[in-house]
Design a protein around this motif. Structure first.
Motif, PDB file in Angstrom:
ATOM      1  N   VAL A   1       0.747   4.838   1.058  1.00  0.00           N
ATOM      2  CA  VAL A   1      -0.110   5.573   1.989  1.00  0.00           C
ATOM      3  C   VAL A   1      -0.632   6.854   1.341  1.00  0.00           C
ATOM      4  O   VAL A   1       0.136   7.687   0.858  1.00  0.00           O
TER       5      VAL A   1
ATOM      6  N   ASP B   1      -5.826   6.975   3.987  1.00  0.00           N
ATOM      7  CA  ASP B   1      -5.315   5.912   4.864  1.00  0.00           C
ATOM      8  C   ASP B   1      -4.843   6.438   6.214  1.00  0.00           C
ATOM      9  O   ASP B   1      -4.378   5.660   7.045  1.00  0.00           O
ATOM     10  N   THR B   2      -4.953   7.724   6.451  1.00  0.00           N
ATOM     11  CA  THR B   2      -4.402   8.315   7.670  1.00  0.00           C
ATOM     12  C   THR B   2      -5.360   8.198   8.854  1.00  0.00           C
ATOM     13  O   THR B   2      -6.569   8.014   8.699  1.00  0.00           O
TER      14      THR B   2
ATOM     15  N   LEU C   1       0.857  -1.184   0.000  1.00  0.00           N
ATOM     16  CA  LEU C   1       0.000   0.000   0.000  1.00  0.00           C
ATOM     17  C   LEU C   1       0.889   1.229   0.000  1.00  0.00           C
ATOM     18  O   LEU C   1       1.810   1.335   0.822  1.00  0.00           O
TER      19      LEU C   1
ATOM     20  N   ARG D   1      -5.890   0.768   9.242  1.00  0.00           N
ATOM     21  CA  ARG D   1      -5.428   0.462   7.878  1.00  0.00           C
ATOM     22  C   ARG D   1      -4.261  -0.529   7.908  1.00  0.00           C
ATOM     23  O   ARG D   1      -4.141  -1.381   7.037  1.00  0.00           O
TER      24      ARG D   1
ATOM     25  N   LEU E   1      -0.191   6.860   8.621  1.00  0.00           N
ATOM     26  CA  LEU E   1      -0.911   5.620   8.406  1.00  0.00           C
ATOM     27  C   LEU E   1      -1.650   5.198   9.675  1.00  0.00           C
ATOM     28  O   LEU E   1      -1.053   5.041  10.740  1.00  0.00           O
TER      29      LEU E   1
END
Length: 134
Positions: free
Chosen positions: A21, A25-26, A19, A42, A38
């Motif tokens: 980021v 995704d945070t 992935l 996630r 991240l």
């Protein structure tokens, strides 16, 4: 436990998924914090995706696996733009129970590590039971 010769999931199966980021995704985006790194949820989803990838090629018809237990240490913050890789290795297969060791890395840095336990289930029966509960 002794491995059955026809066992669909012999210990040692591995897979990895990656992935890059993104803002979505945070921790800030998923609601698990207010920082732009991240998110732990996630990281967990990525680790679980690696366990699914390890079993998919050998999955018997009509079956699937579901997550039942997770132990995960999120060790290092990862900023937007970095690429992380989740690695899963099946360490134990005991009947329907599958136990994986997982790591998530950013280059040579371990971002997270832990264990994911999954159970092999009949897909249709599982979905039908879930519908009755709700």
């Amino acid at each position: 436990m002794l491995e059955q010769p026809d066992a669909p999931f012999p210990p040692g199966l591995t897979a990895q998924v990656e992935l890059t980021v993104a803002d979505a995704d945070t921790a800030r985006a998923v609601g698990s914090g207010d920082v732009p790194v991240l998110a732990t949820p996630r990281v967990l989803a990525l680790a679980e995706a690696a366990t699914v990838a390890a079993t998919t090629p050998r999955m018997p018809a009509g079956r699937t696996t579901v997550g039942v237990r997770v132990e995960l240490a999120h060790l290092v913050a990862t900023p937007v733009g970095r690429t992380v890789v989740a690695h899963a290795r099946l360490v134990e297969a005991d009947g329907r129970r599958l136990l994986f060791e997982v790591t998530v890395t950013d280059g040579d840095t371990t971002v997270a590590s832990g264990r994911v336990e999954r159970a092999l289930v009949d897909r249709q029966r599982f979905v039908e039971r879930a519908a009755r509960v709700s």
